[in-house]
Design a protein around this motif. Sequence first.
Motif, PDB file in Angstrom:
ATOM      1  N   HIS A  97       0.584  -1.279   0.244  1.00 53.67           N
ATOM      2  CA  HIS A  97       0.090  -0.118  -0.116  1.00 53.67           C
ATOM      3  C   HIS A  97       0.901   1.839  -0.065  1.00 53.67           C
ATOM      4  O   HIS A  97       1.974   1.094   0.342  1.00 53.67           O
ATOM      5  CB  HIS A  97      -0.782  -0.010   0.772  1.00 53.67           C
ATOM      6  N   VAL A  98       0.541   2.505  -0.550  1.00 52.83           N
ATOM      7  CA  VAL A  98       0.481   3.263  -0.356  1.00 52.83           C
ATOM      8  C   VAL A  98      -0.201   4.702   1.163  1.00 52.83           C
ATOM      9  O   VAL A  98      -1.166   4.641   0.352  1.00 52.83           O
ATOM     10  CB  VAL A  98       0.717   4.230  -1.682  1.00 52.83           C
ATOM     11  N   VAL A  99       0.345   5.092   1.688  1.00 56.81           N
ATOM     12  CA  VAL A  99      -0.976   5.919   2.583  1.00 56.81           C
ATOM     13  C   VAL A  99      -1.300   6.931   1.187  1.00 56.81           C
ATOM     14  O   VAL A  99      -2.025   7.072   2.342  1.00 56.81           O
ATOM     15  CB  VAL A  99       0.687   6.659   3.877  1.00 56.81           C
ATOM     16  N   GLN A 100      -0.217   7.897   0.841  1.00 57.92           N
ATOM     17  CA  GLN A 100      -1.374   8.904   0.628  1.00 57.92           C
ATOM     18  C   GLN A 100      -1.223   9.954   1.533  1.00 57.92           C
ATOM     19  O   GLN A 100      -2.196  11.084   2.233  1.00 57.92           O
ATOM     20  CB  GLN A 100      -2.858   8.857  -0.272  1.00 57.92           C
ATOM     21  N   GLY A 101      -0.503  10.268   2.148  1.00 56.11           N
ATOM     22  CA  GLY A 101       0.148  10.465   3.325  1.00 56.11           C
ATOM     23  C   GLY A 101       1.713  10.438   4.159  1.00 56.11           C
ATOM     24  O   GLY A 101       2.411   9.941   3.532  1.00 56.11           O
ATOM     25  N   TYR A 121       2.153  -2.325   9.255  1.00 56.00           N
ATOM     26  CA  TYR A 121       2.927  -2.336   9.577  1.00 56.00           C
ATOM     27  C   TYR A 121       3.643  -0.997   8.749  1.00 56.00           C
ATOM     28  O   TYR A 121       2.255  -0.845   7.793  1.00 56.00           O
ATOM     29  CB  TYR A 121       4.052  -3.141   9.181  1.00 56.00           C
ATOM     30  N   VAL A 122       4.324   0.093   8.553  1.00 55.12           N
ATOM     31  CA  VAL A 122       4.153   1.276   7.906  1.00 55.12           C
ATOM     32  C   VAL A 122       5.345   1.488   7.988  1.00 55.12           C
ATOM     33  O   VAL A 122       6.475   1.527   9.114  1.00 55.12           O
ATOM     34  CB  VAL A 122       3.259   2.704   8.503  1.00 55.12           C
ATOM     35  N   VAL A 123       6.250   1.584   6.449  1.00 53.20           N
ATOM     36  CA  VAL A 123       7.419   2.360   6.409  1.00 53.20           C
ATOM     37  C   VAL A 123       7.346   3.475   6.008  1.00 53.20           C
ATOM     38  O   VAL A 123       7.150   3.723   4.481  1.00 53.20           O
ATOM     39  CB  VAL A 123       7.614   1.652   5.663  1.00 53.20           C
ATOM     40  N   ARG A 124       8.825   4.007   5.953  1.00 54.15           N
ATOM     41  CA  ARG A 124       8.615   5.704   6.341  1.00 54.15           C
ATOM     42  C   ARG A 124      10.388   5.836   5.635  1.00 54.15           C
ATOM     43  O   ARG A 124      10.214   5.032   4.868  1.00 54.15           O
ATOM     44  CB  ARG A 124       9.583   6.359   7.238  1.00 54.15           C
ATOM     45  N   GLY A 125      10.398   6.604   4.908  1.00 55.50           N
ATOM     46  CA  GLY A 125      11.006   7.067   3.941  1.00 55.50           C
ATOM     47  C   GLY A 125      12.233   6.557   4.114  1.00 55.50           C
ATOM     48  O   GLY A 125      13.621   6.400   3.054  1.00 55.50           O
ATOM     49  N   ASP A 126      12.968   6.786   5.304  1.00 52.72           N
ATOM     50  CA  ASP A 126      14.523   6.711   5.716  1.00 52.72           C
ATOM     51  C   ASP A 126      14.272   5.031   6.523  1.00 52.72           C
ATOM     52  O   ASP A 126      15.522   4.660   6.183  1.00 52.72           O
ATOM     53  CB  ASP A 126      14.932   7.322   7.120  1.00 52.72           C
ATOM     54  N   GLY A 127      13.734   4.401   6.024  1.00 44.84           N
ATOM     55  CA  GLY A 127      13.789   2.701   5.856  1.00 44.84           C
ATOM     56  C   GLY A 127      13.230   2.458   7.518  1.00 44.84           C
ATOM     57  O   GLY A 127      13.086   1.094   8.153  1.00 44.84           O
ATOM     58  N   HIS A 128      12.923   3.463   8.088  1.00 44.09           N
ATOM     59  CA  HIS A 128      12.348   2.736   9.970  1.00 44.09           C
ATOM     60  C   HIS A 128      10.750   2.792   9.341  1.00 44.09           C
ATOM     61  O   HIS A 128      10.366   3.115   8.776  1.00 44.09           O
ATOM     62  CB  HIS A 128      12.474   4.406  10.295  1.00 44.09           C
ATOM     63  N   ILE A 154       1.454  -3.766   3.841  1.00 49.86           N
ATOM     64  CA  ILE A 154       2.265  -2.843   4.296  1.00 49.86           C
ATOM     65  C   ILE A 154       2.313  -1.999   4.045  1.00 49.86           C
ATOM     66  O   ILE A 154       2.181  -1.570   2.885  1.00 49.86           O
ATOM     67  CB  ILE A 154       4.395  -3.907   3.909  1.00 49.86           C
ATOM     68  N   GLU A 155       2.013  -0.596   4.224  1.00 50.04           N
ATOM     69  CA  GLU A 155       1.891   0.410   3.932  1.00 50.04           C
ATOM     70  C   GLU A 155       2.957   1.678   4.180  1.00 50.04           C
ATOM     71  O   GLU A 155       4.509   0.917   4.958  1.00 50.04           O
ATOM     72  CB  GLU A 155       1.135   1.927   5.175  1.00 50.04           C
ATOM     73  N   HIS A 156       3.318   2.132   3.178  1.00 48.89           N
ATOM     74  CA  HIS A 156       4.538   3.149   3.067  1.00 48.89           C
ATOM     75  C   HIS A 156       3.905   4.081   3.104  1.00 48.89           C
ATOM     76  O   HIS A 156       3.033   5.215   2.150  1.00 48.89           O
ATOM     77  CB  HIS A 156       5.432   2.176   0.980  1.00 48.89           C
TER      78      HIS A 156
END
Length: 242
Positions: A97-101, A121-128, A154-156
């Motif tokens: 998935h992509v959060v749109q936020g 899960y949610v994945v941040r741009g820095d890999g966190h 998995i959200e991104h």
Amino acid sequence: MPEQRPGERRPRESPGKSPTRRRALLIGGGAVVAAGAGAFAAREELASWWYRLPGNARPRKEGEVDFPGAQWSAASPANYRVASRPDDYAVDRVVVHVVQGSFATALKVFRDPLHEASAHYVVRGDGHIAQTVRELDVAFHAGNRGYNERSVGIEHAGFVDRPESFTADMYAASARLTAAICRRYGFPADREHIVGHVEVPGTDHTDPGSHWDWSRYLTLVRAELSRPAARPTAGSTRPAAG
């Protein structure tokens, strides 16, 4: 996630979008076939309910995570269904998935009981990586009950129309996570078992969108799977940041 902005409500699960396991088995065929299929489906449903009875659920600890090093940030219990996967529902999919936020916004709305949705899960741009729902449980992320029961969502963080959202660190971290899920449940790293939200039957969503590089992602996942498996450890915990 769908294309609406985070915080808007969406249905938890939509069993009407695709046949239930029982209904699918009963459609077509003669009375004898239908009766046999019905008995099989009834046994399957009974097996899933068995793990919901007191004393049969898998043990769990508050704050425990399934992916070592992940931040625990619990979703509201209204946004997922307690289960004992894979004992009651076999897991054989990852849904991307992509959060749109933003990362923070995703965690905030998953804590909101009125949001009626979550992902594991949610994945941040820095890999966190944050985990918001245990893999044991059924997160409301796919908009399709059968897919919710069989998959890990998995959200991104980011937006489908902004390719800069999908950083090298994000791809690498998400690939490590997906490889761990593939290994844990024993399914292959291919496009049948690792899918986008847009590919879920009955969905009207477009994420992760045309800028998500599937070839790059699967190459990274398979590279992770080619490495020796990490020694199993007890579920680790990390407090939610902020």
